[in-house]
Design a protein around this motif. Sequence first.
Motif, mmCIF file in Angstrom:
data_model
loop_
_atom_site.group_PDB
_atom_site.id
_atom_site.type_symbol
_atom_site.label_atom_id
_atom_site.label_comp_id
_atom_site.label_asym_id
_atom_site.label_seq_id
_atom_site.Cartn_x
_atom_site.Cartn_y
_atom_site.Cartn_z
ATOM 1 N N LYS A 24 0.847 -1.196 0.000
ATOM 2 C CA LYS A 24 0.000 0.000 0.000
ATOM 3 C C LYS A 24 0.881 1.244 0.000
ATOM 4 C CE LYS A 24 -3.702 -2.074 2.707
ATOM 5 N NZ LYS A 24 -4.484 -1.998 3.943
ATOM 6 N N PHE A 25 0.352 2.330 -0.588
ATOM 7 C CA PHE A 25 1.126 3.570 -0.624
ATOM 8 C C PHE A 25 0.189 4.767 -0.694
ATOM 9 C CE2 PHE A 25 0.522 2.092 -4.924
ATOM 10 C CZ PHE A 25 0.216 3.229 -5.654
ATOM 11 N N SER A 26 0.726 5.949 -0.370
ATOM 12 C CA SER A 26 -0.007 7.218 -0.460
ATOM 13 C C SER A 26 0.759 8.154 -1.376
ATOM 14 C CB SER A 26 -0.136 7.911 0.886
ATOM 15 O OG SER A 26 -0.315 7.064 1.915
ATOM 16 N N TYR A 27 0.039 9.145 -1.872
ATOM 17 C CA TYR A 27 0.660 10.098 -2.778
ATOM 18 C C TYR A 27 -0.130 11.394 -2.812
ATOM 19 C CZ TYR A 27 -2.950 8.222 -5.887
ATOM 20 O OH TYR A 27 -4.143 7.815 -6.425
ATOM 21 N N THR A 28 0.491 12.427 -3.341
ATOM 22 C CA THR A 28 -0.163 13.693 -3.651
ATOM 23 C C THR A 28 -0.308 13.737 -5.163
ATOM 24 O OG1 THR A 28 0.834 14.776 -1.744
ATOM 25 C CG2 THR A 28 -0.010 16.209 -3.488
ATOM 26 N N GLU A 29 -1.508 14.074 -5.614
ATOM 27 C CA GLU A 29 -1.791 14.070 -7.049
ATOM 28 C C GLU A 29 -2.112 15.465 -7.551
ATOM 29 O OE1 GLU A 29 -4.678 11.759 -10.248
ATOM 30 O OE2 GLU A 29 -4.897 11.348 -8.117
ATOM 31 N N THR A 30 -1.642 15.768 -8.742
ATOM 32 C CA THR A 30 -1.988 17.002 -9.447
ATOM 33 C C THR A 30 -2.512 16.600 -10.812
ATOM 34 O OG1 THR A 30 -0.229 18.210 -8.322
ATOM 35 C CG2 THR A 30 -1.124 19.203 -10.330
ATOM 36 N N LEU A 31 -3.694 17.070 -11.124
ATOM 37 C CA LEU A 31 -4.319 16.778 -12.409
ATOM 38 C C LEU A 31 -4.673 18.103 -13.060
ATOM 39 C CD1 LEU A 31 -6.282 13.743 -12.986
ATOM 40 C CD2 LEU A 31 -7.431 15.780 -13.733
ATOM 41 N N SER A 32 -4.279 18.295 -14.310
ATOM 42 C CA SER A 32 -4.520 19.566 -15.007
ATOM 43 C C SER A 32 -5.237 19.327 -16.326
ATOM 44 C CB SER A 32 -3.195 20.271 -15.302
ATOM 45 O OG SER A 32 -2.484 20.524 -14.124
ATOM 46 N N PHE A 33 -6.140 20.257 -16.641
ATOM 47 C CA PHE A 33 -6.825 20.266 -17.934
ATOM 48 C C PHE A 33 -6.614 21.637 -18.557
ATOM 49 C CE2 PHE A 33 -9.142 17.082 -15.529
ATOM 50 C CZ PHE A 33 -9.331 16.065 -16.455
ATOM 51 N N ALA A 34 -6.295 21.650 -19.836
ATOM 52 C CA ALA A 34 -6.084 22.911 -20.545
ATOM 53 C C ALA A 34 -6.804 22.864 -21.886
ATOM 54 C CB ALA A 34 -4.587 23.143 -20.780
ATOM 55 N N ALA A 35 -7.353 24.016 -22.277
ATOM 56 C CA ALA A 35 -8.005 24.132 -23.579
ATOM 57 C C ALA A 35 -6.950 24.371 -24.653
ATOM 58 C CB ALA A 35 -9.003 25.284 -23.561
ATOM 59 N N ILE A 36 -7.223 23.873 -25.828
ATOM 60 C CA ILE A 36 -6.405 24.140 -27.003
ATOM 61 C C ILE A 36 -7.277 25.027 -27.893
ATOM 62 C CG2 ILE A 36 -5.118 23.158 -28.934
ATOM 63 C CD1 ILE A 36 -4.109 22.177 -26.176
ATOM 64 N N PRO A 37 -6.933 26.306 -28.053
ATOM 65 C CA PRO A 37 -7.813 27.212 -28.809
ATOM 66 C C PRO A 37 -8.234 26.654 -30.165
ATOM 67 C CG PRO A 37 -6.037 28.441 -27.790
ATOM 68 C CD PRO A 37 -5.721 26.979 -27.595
#
Length: 152
Positions: A24-37
């Motif tokens: 078992k493990f833990s983590y910090t997550e970053t998820l990003s969404f960006a528009a493409i013009p």
Amino acid sequence: MQPYEFLLGTWTGEGKGIYPTISKFSYTETLSFAAIPGKPFLRYEQKTMGPQGPMHTEVGYLRPVAEDRLELVVAQPTGQTELLEGEVRSEGRLFVFEKSVVKSSATAKQVDATKRTYTFNPERTEMLTAFGMAAVGQPMQQHLESRLLKGS
């Protein structure tokens, strides 16, 4: 793309993982969404950090392909690509990707199938993620889950 504009920006939070072949493990997550013009898709990027530093990253695209239908195309530096088909449920607050095709390079661990769900609160400021996989001889089962909050 208007129904999915709430995704734009960065989501961060804590997650945990488990699988029969690892501890078992833990983590910090970053998820990003960006528009493409001018394009009918969003760019997707995910990163995780553990106590010893970077753990995982992946990039891809989220594509609405029909009313209440989505595709998620993901590439990972570990040698896998995922092509996921899903649907939007619960008035746009649940994305369920149950159909997947996973392709692996000759040196990657064997992953046979994946499943991803993203659940949003009514204000769309919180995202719960769940990632399941069938891999290395194990049947489909939950591997990761996280709770992310919308930042910028």
